[in-house]
Design an enzyme around this catalytic site. Structure first.
Site, short mmCIF file in Angstrom:
data_model
loop_
_atom_site.label_atom_id
_atom_site.label_comp_id
_atom_site.label_asym_id
_atom_site.label_seq_id
_atom_site.Cartn_x
_atom_site.Cartn_y
_atom_site.Cartn_z
N LYS A 52 0.81 -1.22 0.00
CA LYS A 52 0.00 0.00 0.00
C LYS A 52 0.84 1.27 0.00
CE LYS A 52 -4.38 -1.38 0.20
NZ LYS A 52 -5.44 -0.87 -0.70
N SER A 309 0.91 -10.06 -0.57
CA SER A 309 0.67 -8.62 -0.55
C SER A 309 0.84 -7.96 0.80
CB SER A 309 -0.75 -8.34 -1.07
OG SER A 309 -1.71 -9.00 -0.25
#
Length: 415
Positions: A52, A309
């Site tokens: 992110k 992720s």
């Protein structure tokens, strides 16, 4: 090369001011198991332990270049996006106001504050995220700040494409298959847009949590739709509605390319990666690895990249993860047992258990009749087939019981 490809490369170069490329690691364990070259793109190893930061950094960089006077940024997040925004605010020396639900775990609040240092203010408001989001957007308008979307933003998507830039350069060739987790769709949009241009032969699979399949719903409807209910366990990908921009970037996908990962099965993958590989993954971070068994026949001999992720996992959740994994694999069950109220009945039941059966929960619920009592019992074993033998013995002895392991309503209140 198109503008998107060029911009993704420029973004990747700019990111080097924050951190080195995340590793692309060949995993011997998974490669041997599936007869393929399995690589993990370790986004769990960024400074904020998720990808992110890439999108937040790029969006903030673009705003600062276009309007240097803009020094106030706002976001609404209870997780990885908040931490990425906080880190970027500290890097650029701007003020960030991060809205979080009041129910956000203290660990996530503390980490966000640590990454942001004195550059961020955290506002706790709203019991639910929609309330938090509305409050953040109202504040943003009043203060003239810039709102940083977690995924539905062109600059964020461009920032996430840096994952693909690094992956392609590190591998030195085009992978046969890339497996991507999907929440709001920002990561999948950026990676696929880049690789479809520079490596058109590469195939893709997308993984959504079973209880938050927003891409699946959007592809079926031909537009983003809001899911009526979302299972929040996979908090990094439990999104009720795919973004409009991310849908436009992913609407080419064949629904057959989208795989659904049951939340409890993801827990098995998390535990295996932790116990076998020493890799800590959050639920969303484990999804790309979780679907490898489903793809086993089609990936033999191929080069496969799984994007892990994120690794922001609170170890206080580990007992829950183990519990879910055992229940999914059939190694733990819960029963409501009607026990006859007579001497020796409990001993009779205990004698039915096998040598590998272990009672983990035993609670007398209520005495509903003079001759019988209801008992909540949890049993853990080493072989799922043991429960078949146990229930057969219970049936033969005439015991009345109900398996509530898969009953969500009862499990929520009793287990």
């Amino acid at each position: 090369m198109t503008d998107f490809v060029n911009n993704a490369r420029l973004t990747t170069a700019a990111l080097r001011d924050l951190f080195d490329p995340t590793p692309l690691q060949r995993n011997d364990h998974l490669s041997a198991r599936y007869g393929a070259e399995i690589y993990l793109k370790r986004e769990d190893l960024t400074p904020v332990r998720s990808y992110k930061l890439r999108g937040a950094f790029n969006a903030m960089r673009k705003v600062r270049e276009a309007a240097p006077e803009q020094r106030q940024f706002v976001c609404a997040s209870a997780g990885n996006h908040a931490q990425g925004v906080a880190y970027a605010c500290r890097h650029f020396g701007v003020k960030g106001t991060i809205f979080m639900p009041v129910t956000t775990p203290q660990q996530k609040i503390d980490k966000t504050r640590t990454f942001g240092g004195g550059a961020v203010e955290i506002v706790l408001t709203g019991d639910y995220f929609d309330q938090t989001l509305a409050a953040s957007q109202t504040y943003c308008r009043e203060m003239g700040a810039h709102f940083l979307s977690p995924f539905d933003d062109g600059d964020v998507i461009e920032g996430q494409a840096s994952v693909a830039v690094e992956m392609f350069d590190q591998l030195g060739s085009a992978p046969d298959l890339v497996i991507l987790p999907v929440g709001g769709g920002g990561l999948a949009s950026g990676v696929t847009r880049y690789l479809r241009e520079v490596a058109p032969q590469t195939d893709f699979r997308f993984v959504e949590p079973l209880g938050g399949a927003s891409l699946t719903a959007a592809l079926q409807a031909g537009e983003p739709v809001t899911l009526p209910r979302v299972n929040s366990f996979v908090d990094g990908a439990a999104v009720a509605r795919l973004g409009g921009r991310t849908f436009d970037a992913l609407k080419w996908a064949d629904p057959a390319q989208v795989l659904l990962a049951p939340e409890d099965r993801i827990c098995i993958t998390m535990l295996e990666m932790l116990n076998v590989e020493g890799i800590v993954l959050e639920p969303a971070g484990a999804m790309s690895v979780d679907v490898l068994p489903v793809l086993a026949d089609s990936i033999k001999g191929k080069t496969v990249v799984c994007v892990t992720s994120g690794g922001n996992f609170d170890f206080e959740r580990l007992p829950e993860v183990k519990e879910r994994a055992q229940r999914y694999s059939g190694l733990k069950k819960y029963f409501i047992l009607r026990m006859p109220q007579r001497p020796g009945a409990l001993r009779e039941f205990l004698n039915m258990l096998g040598p590998e059966d272990d009672i983990t929960r035993f609670e007398y619920l209520k005495k509903s009749a003079r001759n019988f009592g209801s008992i909540l019992i949890g049993i853990e074993t080493r072989q799922a087939a043991q429960f078949t033998h146990l229930t057969a013995r219970l049936d033969q002895a005439g015991f009345t019981y109900r398996d509530i392991t898969g009953d969500e309503a009862l499990a929520e209140f009793l287990i």
